[in-house]
Scaffold this motif. Structure first.
Motif, PDB file in Angstrom:
ATOM      1  N   LYS A 428       0.904  -1.329  -0.036  1.00 24.84           N
ATOM      2  CA  LYS A 428       0.053  -0.057   0.140  1.00 24.84           C
ATOM      3  C   LYS A 428       0.843   1.358   0.023  1.00 24.84           C
ATOM      4  O   LYS A 428       0.386   2.355   0.181  1.00 24.84           O
ATOM      5  CB  LYS A 428      -0.999   0.013   1.087  1.00 24.84           C
ATOM      6  N   GLU A 430       2.925   2.117   2.387  1.00 26.81           N
ATOM      7  CA  GLU A 430       3.220   2.597   3.888  1.00 26.81           C
ATOM      8  C   GLU A 430       4.350   1.960   4.413  1.00 26.81           C
ATOM      9  O   GLU A 430       4.864   0.635   3.946  1.00 26.81           O
ATOM     10  CB  GLU A 430       2.039   2.344   4.441  1.00 26.81           C
ATOM     11  N   ARG A 431       5.024   2.667   5.108  1.00 30.37           N
ATOM     12  CA  ARG A 431       6.579   1.953   5.843  1.00 30.37           C
ATOM     13  C   ARG A 431       5.938   1.136   6.841  1.00 30.37           C
ATOM     14  O   ARG A 431       5.176   1.214   7.720  1.00 30.37           O
ATOM     15  CB  ARG A 431       7.236   3.187   6.360  1.00 30.37           C
ATOM     16  N   THR A 432       6.604  -0.136   6.940  1.00 26.20           N
ATOM     17  CA  THR A 432       6.246  -1.154   7.882  1.00 26.20           C
ATOM     18  C   THR A 432       7.598  -1.634   8.290  1.00 26.20           C
ATOM     19  O   THR A 432       8.463  -2.029   7.559  1.00 26.20           O
ATOM     20  CB  THR A 432       5.279  -2.221   7.233  1.00 26.20           C
TER      21      THR A 432
END
Length: 568
Positions: A428, A430-432
């Motif tokens: 998506k 987004e940083r994870t």
């Protein structure tokens, strides 16, 4: 290879300071020499065995898709501080300064360094990754002993998995588990996977691979009925149901002059160990804490650490105890204590009519109701399991056996990702954080474990998979030209056939050569002698069984090839 040209300094008598069979035999058979406590030089035979062990591990790591690295053995202080382990590792970490005064450490393990490299990962599309290396590790062991089993400098295969989510870590953990089962089977080590504590490594799950051996420093709890197995630091058991009397309405004080131990109270006042509350005082991360167990149960310090998350723990000193509780050890208890936190073992839950110290020297209490009289802060499994207790799974009696830890795999979770900033973009955008696992095998310790399981009164009995040579050719009469030529021809033919062979061409008596070959542990011995040649045969001796048979000389190479092809 020729025995006369190799450095194989065998000894005729056992070294005085070597107790473990592997230590004694590695020295006697000319595999190692000690430089100083915990540091050994590996001689040519040991280097060959080590290469075999590494080769097997490397094959199985490649099989699960791991990539080999080579990282520095010396590390800067800063990366260990970022993970929070610079202080946690304590005195076991070798520390030094460079000429500019910068703090450095010799690597005990490489989570921080592999984690630093993993910060270059940027996208979930690059995951999963499994990275590994064979690298020297350094640990300032307080009691380096037993030869290669507990050293200060050793080779470890350490691997690390990087995944996007817990499901990926589970898969990597399972792949390593299966790879380790294959590795130890190929090495000839009967390793049992057991539940274990993660300790200073951190993480949510941990499995040790333990090799049963009398010289082992670890204890494994095992159920022969259902297969349950755990390190004693992690093991649980089922206790029989207890039926206490209700006891008095409140605890009663009574004098106990000279009583200092559980046994004293049991002997003088009829308070059996299972009816006593043992009060220990520990300092956990600088906080004084009361630890309660049944009188007949020992504490597992690792369970205490795991239950509290404490990174530093020690028994409190007598003066610290007296200042906090007003009494010295022998009369301690938790009744009415409201200051320090109180941790209680699950075996005390619901107990009534118990005995404990009154926090007055030479005075105890009877009729203690744990729930009524003690303000327990935390309940946890804190006791060490004992032989014969019931398995928590099936109820059968548990066995406790000594074992050598030969491998350890951890689910590290997000500890190092959070500390070092290992993040990727997910699908998506987004940083994870990346989830990690850590997996280790001590190479030289594995060599020692093989010997502990494969030796006899004559010396080492190497499995074919790791033996320094597969075959030894002994020239029974080196001074006889015909015998020497036949042996040399056999040696050349075996080499051409791909066998790993050493020829003992020394000007020694045949008996000396036989003893050395047995001591060194080479799986097969071909003896070429005058009498056999007169009959057109050579003698083939199997080291593991001692069986000797005569083989026609023209068939000797093919016969040996068949033996070397057999699965081991």
């Amino acid at each position: 290879m020729r025995w006369s040209q190799m450095h194989i300094p065998t000894l005729r008598t056992d070294p005085a300071d070597a107790d473990a069979p592997s230590h004694r035999l590695l020295l006697r058979a000319g595999y190692v020499r000690q430089l100083m406590a915990g540091h050994y030089s590996l001689l040519p035979l040991a280097v060959r065995v080590r290469a075999k062990v590494i080769g097997i591990i490397r094959e199985e790591m490649s099989r699960i898709g791991a990539q080999e690295f080579m990282l520095p053995a010396m590390h800067p202080r800063e990366v260990w501080e970022r993970s929070g382990r610079w202080e946690v590792m304590g005195e076991e970490m070798f520390r030094l300064k460079d000429r500019k005064g910068a703090d450095l450490a010799l690597g005990m393990t490489h989570e921080e360094i592999f984690g630093t490299l993993a910060t270059e990962l940027s996208s979930y599309k690059q995951l999963p990754q499994i990275w590994y290396q064979f690298q020297t590790k350094f640990r300032d062991e307080p009691r380096a002993k037993a030869g290669l089993m507990r050293t200060r400098e050793f080779t470890m295969k350490d691997s690390y998995s990087f995944d996007l989510a817990a499901e990926g870590l589970d898969a990597a953990f399972d792949r390593h588990h299966d790879a380790y089962v294959r590795i130890f089977r190929r090495l000839g080590i009967p390793a049992i996977p057991v539940e274990a504590s993660s300790g200073a490594m951190g993480g949510s799950a941990s499995t040790e691979f333990m090799c049963p051996a009398e010289v082992g420093e670890d204890l494994v709890v095992h159920c022969p009925s259902c297969g349950y197995a755990a390190n004693i630091e992690k093991a649980v058991s089922r206790l029989p149901e207890t039926a206490d009397e209700p006891g008095p309405a409140s605890p009663e004080r009574f004098a106990t002059p000279g009583v200092r131990t559980i046994e004293d109270l049991a002997r003088g006042f009829g308070a059996t160990g299972d009816r006593q509350i043992k009060t220990l005082v520990y300092v956990l991360d600088e906080a004084l804490t009361l630890v309660l167990l049944r009188g007949d149960h020992p504490l597992s310090e690792q369970k205490l650490s795991d239950a509290t998350g404490a990174t530093a723990l020690r028994p409190a000193r007598p003066e610290e105890i007296q200042e906090a509780l007003g009494a010295l050890p022998g009369s301690l208890g938790a009744v009415g204590v409201t200051g320090p936190p109180v941790l209680a073992d699950e075996a005390l839950r619901g107990r009534t009519d118990m005995f404990t110290g009154a926090n007055t020297d030479d005075v105890h209490l009877r009729g203690v109701d744990v729930a009524r009289d003690i303000a327990v802060t935390t309940w946890a499994d804190l006791r060490e399991v004992a032989e014969g207790e019931s398995c928590a799974r099936c109820g059968s009696p548990l066995e406790v056996r000594k074992a050598i830890e030969v491998g350890h795999i951890f689910k590290l979770g997000y500890k190092y990702a959070d500390a070092l900033g290992i993040e990727v973009l997910d699908d998506k955008g987004e940083r994870t954080p990346v989830i990690m696992g850590s997996y280790g095998i001590g190479v030289e310790r594995a060599m020692a474990a093989v010997i502990e399981r494969h030796h006899d009164a004559k010396g080492i009995v190497w499995p074919l998979s790791v033996a320094p040579f597969q075959v030894a050719i002994v020239i029974a009469q080196s001074d006889d030209p015909d015998t020497a030529k036949a042996a040399e021809d056999l040696y050349t033919a075996l080499l051409a056939a791909g066998a790993e062979v050493i020829i003992d061409d020394r000007a020694e008596r045949a008996g000396v050569k036989f003893k050395d070959t047995e001591l060194v542990g080479i799986p097969y011995r071909l003896t070429v002698g005058k009498r056999g040649l007169a009959e057109g045969t050579v003698e083939l001796t199997t080291r593991a069984t001692g069986e000797t048979l005569r083989v026609p000389l023209p068939e000797a190479v093919a016969h040996v090839q068949g033996l070397l092809r057999e699965p081991r």
